[in-house]
Design a protein around this motif. Structure first.
Motif, PDB file in Angstrom:
ATOM      1  N   TRP A 240       5.459   2.520  15.785  1.00  0.00           N
ATOM      2  CA  TRP A 240       4.276   2.271  15.000  1.00  0.00           C
ATOM      3  C   TRP A 240       3.090   2.696  15.654  1.00  0.00           C
ATOM      4  N   ASP A 243      -0.120   6.663  13.499  1.00  0.00           N
ATOM      5  CA  ASP A 243       0.112   6.638  11.854  1.00  0.00           C
ATOM      6  C   ASP A 243       0.558   7.571  11.646  1.00  0.00           C
ATOM      7  N   ARG A 276       1.730  -3.941   4.769  1.00  0.00           N
ATOM      8  CA  ARG A 276       1.881  -2.892   5.695  1.00  0.00           C
ATOM      9  C   ARG A 276       2.937  -1.851   5.360  1.00  0.00           C
ATOM     10  N   ASP A 279       1.341   0.624   3.126  1.00  0.00           N
ATOM     11  CA  ASP A 279       0.485   1.459   4.098  1.00  0.00           C
ATOM     12  C   ASP A 279       1.303   2.611   4.482  1.00  0.00           C
ATOM     13  N   ARG A 283       0.733   6.583   3.640  1.00  0.00           N
ATOM     14  CA  ARG A 283       0.476   7.428   4.648  1.00  0.00           C
ATOM     15  C   ARG A 283       1.614   8.589   4.795  1.00  0.00           C
TER      16      ARG A 283
END
Ligand code: CP3
Length: 321
Positions: A240, A243, A276, A279, A283
């Protein structure tokens, strides 16, 4: 990643209190433990219940896996004389229980692929040389810098061990393999390139003729990602700390990425976990080469219901563009 074990009540219920090495030696138990998270979460793949130290333990090096600590070596690797303690692995004779578990699973899993795995030479070497987990890897790196010839001999033997183990898992039906170099992030790119990559390359290129997808993962490896790809990976695991869109920039379009939800985000409750996870999907950008996963193993206190919601979200919203 180590995952099922530390959070599922059904795992704790059947795991017993003995060493994990004993559980791995029991194919019926190891089969059931592998299936538990697939059953509960409906994941798209299963990861074999074993450990990165299984082959080295099987050839008699003397390893315990201590709960809450990790692998501990009874007599650590110190000198050239210790090389003789690392003989080649005869997977059928030395690890019949692993292969029985693989065959059981292939029969039980149906369409769900089984991922086999091995520890990469550097990460296994770090346990053998340090004698257990380490924060600084000082003995390992000292050996690497000061007695490079012995270092390469050690890594070469560990590469052969990993390759033999992976080949046997694939021969018995594993549909993909993962090479765990969990602690390679302790090295600079130039040191990784010089001292570690050739041995990992031997493993990954050695398994290439089988045609199964090869996943290569480590923690804190943001600076190493391109080299870990070049070592011979079809999929690069990302923790993590980078990104996922940035990892994509670093690696280009011709590789699949695996990752990279922070395991602690799942601990922080369902709303944070879902936000999250979205997200991560954003990404990933709909690129076809993405395996959604956590950036490392599930934390022991994780609520399985939150993890279930993350899996459901990925199935509902993780669309390829
Ligand atoms: O979790 C699963 O069911 C997948 C099977 C699996 C295990 N270990 C079982 C296990 C896998 C893929 C591994 C790989 C592994 N083992 C790695 C590489 C991946 C990673 O997570 O970085 C490493 C570095 C190890 C070495 C190891 N084994 C450590 C550091 C520990 C943790 C000790 C602890 O108790 O926190 C282990 C023990 C271990 N191996 C557990 C599991 C499920 C923990 C629980 C138990 O002992 O029952």
């Amino acid at each position: 990643m180590r995952q099922a074990g530390r959070s599922l009540p059904e795992y704790r219920a059947i795991r017993g209190t003995g060493s994990i090495v004993e559980a791995i030696r029991n194919p019926d138990l190891a089969t059931e433990i592998t299936l538990q998270p697939v059953r509960r979460y409906g994941t798209d793949a299963a990861i074999l219940y074993s450990d990165i130290v299984t082959p080295i333990e099987a050839i008699g090096f003397g390893v315990d896996v201590v709960p809450g600590v990790g692998p501990v070596i009874r007599q650590p690797f110190e000198s050239a004389a210790d090389l003789d303690r690392i003989r080649p692995l005869d997977a059928e004779a030395d690890t019949p229980y692993v292969l029985q578990t693989v065959r059981n699973l292939v029969a039980e899993l149906g369409d769900v692929p089984l991922i086999g795995f091995a520890g990469a030479p550097f990460t296994v070497a770090s346990y053998l040389v340090e004698g257990g987990p380490s924060r600084t890897y000082e003995k390992t790196k000292r050996l690497m810098y000061a007695d490079t010839e012995l270092w390469f001999s050690l890594l070469d033997r560990l590469a052969d061990l990993a390759l033999a183990s992976l080949q046997s898992q694939v021969a018995n039906g594993a549909s993909a393999i993962q090479l765990f170099d969990s602690w390679a992030g302790a090295l600079s790119p130039s040191d990784y390139h010089r001292y570690v990559m050739p041995a990992s390359q031997k493993v990954l290129q050695g398994i290439a003729p089988t045609g199964v997808p090869r996943i290569h993962f480590g923690v804190s490896t943001g600076e190493l990602l391109p080299l870990m790809h070049r070592a011979g990976a079809d999929v690069v695991g990302v923790d993590w700390r980078v990104d996922l869109d940035d990892a994509r920039t670093r690696l280009g379009d011709d590789v699949a990425l695996q990752g990279n939800l922070d395991p602690v985000a799942v601990l922080a409750g369902p709303d944070v976990a879902i936000e999250r996870a979205r997200d991560v999907l954003r990404r990933a950008g709909g690129h076809r080469g993405h395996i959604f996963n956590l950036g490392h193993g599930v934390m022991p206190d994780t609520d399985p219901d939150v993890l279930k919601r993350v899996v459901d979200l990925v199935h509902a919203e993780g669309k390829v563009r």
